[in-house]
Design a protein around this motif. Structure first.
Motif, PDB file in Angstrom:
ATOM      1  N   GLY A   1       7.154  19.563  -0.941  1.00 39.99           N
ATOM      2  CA  GLY A   1       7.680  18.771   0.162  1.00 39.99           C
ATOM      3  C   GLY A   1       8.442  19.614   1.177  1.00 39.99           C
ATOM      4  O   GLY A   1       8.799  20.757   0.939  1.00 39.99           O
TER       5      GLY A   1
ATOM      6  N   THR B   1      -3.058  21.421 -15.635  1.00 43.37           N
ATOM      7  CA  THR B   1      -2.310  22.575 -15.136  1.00 43.37           C
ATOM      8  C   THR B   1      -1.730  23.426 -16.261  1.00 43.37           C
ATOM      9  O   THR B   1      -1.347  24.568 -16.032  1.00 43.37           O
ATOM     10  CB  THR B   1      -1.187  22.132 -14.177  1.00 43.37           C
ATOM     11  OG1 THR B   1      -0.388  21.133 -14.827  1.00 43.37           O
ATOM     12  CG2 THR B   1      -1.744  21.560 -12.894  1.00 43.37           C
TER      13      THR B   1
ATOM     14  N   PHE C   1      -1.440  23.457  -6.263  1.00 40.11           N
ATOM     15  CA  PHE C   1      -0.826  22.125  -6.303  1.00 40.11           C
ATOM     16  C   PHE C   1      -0.232  21.786  -4.948  1.00 40.11           C
ATOM     17  O   PHE C   1       0.471  22.605  -4.338  1.00 40.11           O
ATOM     18  CB  PHE C   1       0.282  22.094  -7.371  1.00 40.11           C
ATOM     19  CG  PHE C   1       1.106  20.828  -7.332  1.00 40.11           C
ATOM     20  CD1 PHE C   1       0.580  19.637  -7.811  1.00 40.11           C
ATOM     21  CD2 PHE C   1       2.385  20.808  -6.786  1.00 40.11           C
ATOM     22  CE1 PHE C   1       1.312  18.456  -7.750  1.00 40.11           C
ATOM     23  CE2 PHE C   1       3.130  19.638  -6.722  1.00 40.11           C
ATOM     24  CZ  PHE C   1       2.590  18.456  -7.214  1.00 40.11           C
TER      25      PHE C   1
ATOM     26  N   PRO D   1      -7.255  14.387  -8.521  1.00 43.09           N
ATOM     27  CA  PRO D   1      -6.704  13.725  -7.330  1.00 43.09           C
ATOM     28  C   PRO D   1      -5.521  12.838  -7.688  1.00 43.09           C
ATOM     29  O   PRO D   1      -5.337  12.473  -8.857  1.00 43.09           O
ATOM     30  CB  PRO D   1      -7.875  12.871  -6.834  1.00 43.09           C
ATOM     31  CG  PRO D   1      -8.729  12.631  -8.032  1.00 43.09           C
ATOM     32  CD  PRO D   1      -8.503  13.757  -8.999  1.00 43.09           C
ATOM     33  N   SER D   2      -4.765  12.463  -6.691  1.00 42.47           N
ATOM     34  CA  SER D   2      -3.687  11.482  -6.907  1.00 42.47           C
ATOM     35  C   SER D   2      -4.279  10.180  -7.426  1.00 42.47           C
ATOM     36  O   SER D   2      -5.372   9.778  -7.031  1.00 42.47           O
ATOM     37  CB  SER D   2      -2.974  11.220  -5.584  1.00 42.47           C
ATOM     38  OG  SER D   2      -2.191  10.044  -5.684  1.00 42.47           O
TER      39      SER D   2
HETATM   40  P1  NDP Z   1       3.652  13.759  -7.151  1.00 44.20           P
HETATM   41  O1  NDP Z   1       4.102  15.167  -7.059  1.00 44.20           O
HETATM   42  O2  NDP Z   1       4.140  12.929  -8.249  1.00 44.20           O
HETATM   43  O3  NDP Z   1       2.051  13.709  -7.258  1.00 44.20           O
HETATM   44  C1  NDP Z   1       1.187  14.698  -6.717  1.00 44.20           C
HETATM   45  C2  NDP Z   1       0.053  14.942  -7.704  1.00 44.20           C
HETATM   46  O4  NDP Z   1       0.542  15.505  -8.920  1.00 44.20           O
HETATM   47  C3  NDP Z   1      -0.685  13.672  -8.109  1.00 44.20           C
HETATM   48  O5  NDP Z   1      -2.060  13.971  -8.236  1.00 44.20           O
HETATM   49  C4  NDP Z   1      -0.064  13.356  -9.442  1.00 44.20           C
HETATM   50  O6  NDP Z   1      -0.861  12.545 -10.241  1.00 44.20           O
HETATM   51  C5  NDP Z   1       0.084  14.737 -10.037  1.00 44.20           C
HETATM   52  N1  NDP Z   1       1.058  14.840 -11.101  1.00 44.20           N
HETATM   53  C6  NDP Z   1       2.072  14.004 -11.423  1.00 44.20           C
HETATM   54  N2  NDP Z   1       2.784  14.504 -12.458  1.00 44.20           N
HETATM   55  C7  NDP Z   1       2.201  15.683 -12.793  1.00 44.20           C
HETATM   56  C8  NDP Z   1       2.489  16.695 -13.762  1.00 44.20           C
HETATM   57  N3  NDP Z   1       3.530  16.594 -14.606  1.00 44.20           N
HETATM   58  N4  NDP Z   1       1.702  17.785 -13.801  1.00 44.20           N
HETATM   59  C9  NDP Z   1       0.670  17.929 -12.948  1.00 44.20           C
HETATM   60  N5  NDP Z   1       0.345  17.010 -12.021  1.00 44.20           N
HETATM   61  C10 NDP Z   1       1.108  15.900 -11.934  1.00 44.20           C
HETATM   62  O7  NDP Z   1       3.915  13.083  -5.763  1.00 44.20           O
HETATM   63  P2  NDP Z   1       3.940  11.519  -5.450  1.00 44.20           P
HETATM   64  O8  NDP Z   1       2.576  11.107  -5.156  1.00 44.20           O
HETATM   65  O9  NDP Z   1       4.649  10.754  -6.500  1.00 44.20           O
HETATM   66  O10 NDP Z   1       4.847  11.506  -4.155  1.00 44.20           O
HETATM   67  C11 NDP Z   1       6.244  11.639  -4.285  1.00 44.20           C
HETATM   68  C12 NDP Z   1       6.857  12.352  -3.105  1.00 44.20           C
HETATM   69  O11 NDP Z   1       6.235  13.644  -2.938  1.00 44.20           O
HETATM   70  C13 NDP Z   1       6.654  11.659  -1.779  1.00 44.20           C
HETATM   71  O12 NDP Z   1       7.653  10.732  -1.570  1.00 44.20           O
HETATM   72  C14 NDP Z   1       6.708  12.800  -0.805  1.00 44.20           C
HETATM   73  O13 NDP Z   1       8.036  13.047  -0.455  1.00 44.20           O
HETATM   74  C15 NDP Z   1       6.180  13.980  -1.581  1.00 44.20           C
HETATM   75  N6  NDP Z   1       4.792  14.281  -1.278  1.00 44.20           N
HETATM   76  C16 NDP Z   1       4.528  15.444  -0.670  1.00 44.20           C
HETATM   77  C17 NDP Z   1       3.242  15.746  -0.321  1.00 44.20           C
HETATM   78  C18 NDP Z   1       2.885  16.991   0.360  1.00 44.20           C
HETATM   79  O14 NDP Z   1       1.885  17.030   1.050  1.00 44.20           O
HETATM   80  N7  NDP Z   1       3.643  18.071   0.192  1.00 44.20           N
HETATM   81  C19 NDP Z   1       2.143  14.824  -0.582  1.00 44.20           C
HETATM   82  C20 NDP Z   1       2.523  13.631  -1.286  1.00 44.20           C
HETATM   83  C21 NDP Z   1       3.817  13.392  -1.609  1.00 44.20           C
HETATM   84  P3  NDP Z   1      -0.652  10.963 -10.184  1.00 44.20           P
HETATM   85  O15 NDP Z   1      -0.854  10.532  -8.787  1.00 44.20           O
HETATM   86  O16 NDP Z   1      -1.723  10.483 -11.054  1.00 44.20           O
HETATM   87  O17 NDP Z   1       0.756  10.708 -10.703  1.00 44.20           O
END
Ligand code: NDP
Length: 481
Positions: free
Chosen positions: A257, A221, A231, A183-184
């Motif tokens: 996104g 991953t 993802f 999870p996040s």
């Molecule tokens: P991220 O893509 O950073 O995070 C999403 C998930 O990926 C989290 O669980 C995160 O873990 C994990 N993660 C981070 N880095 C890696 C990696 N290298 N390999 C695998 N998994 C990884 O999104 P953010 O939460 O930072 O949000 C940033 C932007 O993304 C937002 O501003 C928004 O625009 C967009 N977003 C889009 C979403 C959608 O539904 N399509 C949902 C949320 C955000 P961790 O949280 O521990 O870093």
């Protein structure tokens, strides 16, 4: 059922204290999770490390072997029981989700999200996926079937943490796979609680959750024992996952996104569509991948649409999620708040008109950004061109429809979109010219478990939901004789 044992956890998980007791890190350990509305401590999330990935994947592999031998009917029965377990803990799950994510209990928010988890499980249980006879004539017979992939590594975001996890879990389990979830780091408690509730009825080891940071997500991953990655999150992380998946040619479903456009045609009725326009943009306080993030309105009704939207928006209370009257909440985290505030300032300094909001209370507790409507803004302003992912909607005026369609298609993303008008045939014609995975007519973001959902361009790859979603967590296998 199989000979696999279920956990049969006798603990009653129908209140928040019991949920937290089942999932929290030991006292003094783990990471503090704070309520984004009040700053109060919600709980302490355990932090898993890379060594835990090895263990979880090995456990998943073992559990998956027996699960793959069960029939579709047996798996569907387990999914239905998981839906019942969620319903039995629904209010506790919604309360924890509201406190951790910030979304209100009411409106299309926390209770709605928990309800959707049960609905998606039941829908996935009900889909039929029969072997397909491809050839059956004098030359021979060929049949196409879908067999399990193996272990699914699923990484999720913080906006709809429970629902998006179920979007990953339900089809994966239905198709005979095991799932390891990351999870996040902003919403680990919600997802861990959901998993604890589901694991009351699932065979042991089939569904595991590893709360931790992005490095843990990267380790999961890229892991050799993970056969398929699902993802949902940012495009940048999606690209990183795609790169790391190349080494072992992992199967991928990426939901990234978007920057969804809505187009209001000249024959739309502004008053009639205003409330649906509002929720199309502001569902989950705008923190939704397939929410409307830019609205194009024909000059003939521009003023009326702006006025009608302001009238609806003014009536929607924003506040602490556990207070029943609220339907809008805070941004989930400060980083997202800063993105939103910065984009609104860019619009303001370019001379756009702030019709509503745009003026956060500086010292208010919680990441509250007011509901904001922005008019008289150019299409190339960053508030239009970039995904704001918050409670802000830019409204752009157009004169020629071709121009509006070109603007809608002008970005490198294409998740959802919408067309608003009274003549459905005309609206469908316009919809056919929009580059996006889904175009809704007179609604926006209305995802449905029966309708395949996915992005084009940099919004992602692969489909979720429906029978297509089942196929995407399975391997096609042709047998010919
Ligand atoms: P991220 O893509 O950073 O995070 C999403 C998930 O990926 C989290 O669980 C995160 O873990 C994990 N993660 C981070 N880095 C890696 C990696 N290298 N390999 C695998 N998994 C990884 O999104 P953010 O939460 O930072 O949000 C940033 C932007 O993304 C937002 O501003 C928004 O625009 C967009 N977003 C889009 C979403 C959608 O539904 N399509 C949902 C949320 C955000 P961790 O949280 O521990 O870093």
């Amino acid at each position: 059922m199989t000979s696999q044992t279920t956990k049969n956890d006798a603990t009653d998980l129908s209140d928040v204290a019991a949920l937290l007791a089942a999932i929290e890190a030991p006292a003094g350990d783990g990471v503090e999770i704070l309520d984004p509305a009040t700053g109060e401590l919600v709980g302490r999330a355990p932090q898993r490390g890379v060594a835990d990935v090895d263990r979880a994947v090995a456990t998943a592999r073992e559990a998956q072997r027996a699960w793959a031998g069960t029939s579709h009917a047996e798996r569907s029965e387990v999914l239905n029981r998981a839906a019942e377990a969620i319903e039995a803990s629904a209010e506790a799950l919604a309360t924890l989700l509201s406190r951790e994510q910030g979304k209100p209990l009411n409106g299309p928010n926390a209770r709605f999200e928990v309800g959707a988890c049960a609905a998606w499980l039941r829908a996935n249980a009900a889909f039929e996926l029969e072997p397909e006879v491809l050839v059956d004539d004098e030359s021979g017979t060929a049949v196409l079937e879908y067999v399990p992939v193996g272990v699914v590594g699923a990484v999720g975001p913080w906006n709809w943490p429970m629902m998006i996890s179920v979007w990953q879990i339900a089809p994966s389990l239905r198709m005979g796979n095991a799932v390891v979830l990351k999870p996040s780091e902003y919403t680990p408690l919600s997802v861990s609680a959901l998993v604890a509730v589901m694991n009351q009825v699932l065979p042991e080891g089939l569904l595991q959750v590893l709360p931790g940071d992005g490095a843990l997500g990267a380790a999961l991953t890229a892991h050799d024992g993970v056969d398929k990655v699902m993802f949902t999150g940012s495009t940048a992380t999606g690209k990183a996952i795609m790169r790391s998946a190349a080494d072992s040619v992992k199967r991928l479903t990426l939901e990234l996104g978007g920057n969804d456009a809505g187009i209001v045609l000249p024959d739309a009725d502004p008053e009639a569509i205003a409330e649906d326009l509002f929720w199309g943009a502001f569902i989950n306080t705008g923190q939704t991948c397939a929410a409307m993030k830019r609205l194009y309105v024909h000059e003939s009704q521009y003023e009326q649409v702006c006025r009608a939207l302001v009238a609806v928006a003014e009536k929607m209370p924003m506040g602490v999620g556990l207070e029943e009257q609220n339907v809008l909440g805070p941004l989930q985290n400060r980083a997202q708040y800063d993105i939103v505030a910065d984009l609104v300032e860019k619009a303001r300094s370019a001379g756009a008109t702030i019709l509503l909001g745009g003026d956060p209370v500086a010292d208010r507790t919680g990441h509250f950004y007011p509901t904001t409507l922005v008019a008289d803004i150019d299409n190339d302003n960053p508030l239009v061109a970039e995904e704001q992912f918050g409670p802000v909607l830019p409204i752009v005026k157009y004169t020629e429809l071709d121009q509006a369609i070109a603007w809608a298609n002008g970005l490198d993303v294409g998740l959802g979109s919408s067309v608003w008008g009274s003549d459905i045939d005309r609206a469908r014609e316009v919809a056919s010219r929009i580059e996006a995975g889904t175009t809704w007519i007179n609604k926006h973001g209305a995802v449905d478990p029966r309708m395949p959902f996915g992005g084009i361009k940099e919004s992602g790859q692969g489909l979720e939901f429906g029978v297509e979603g089942l196929k995407s967590v399975a391997l096609p296998k042709v047998t010919s004789w």
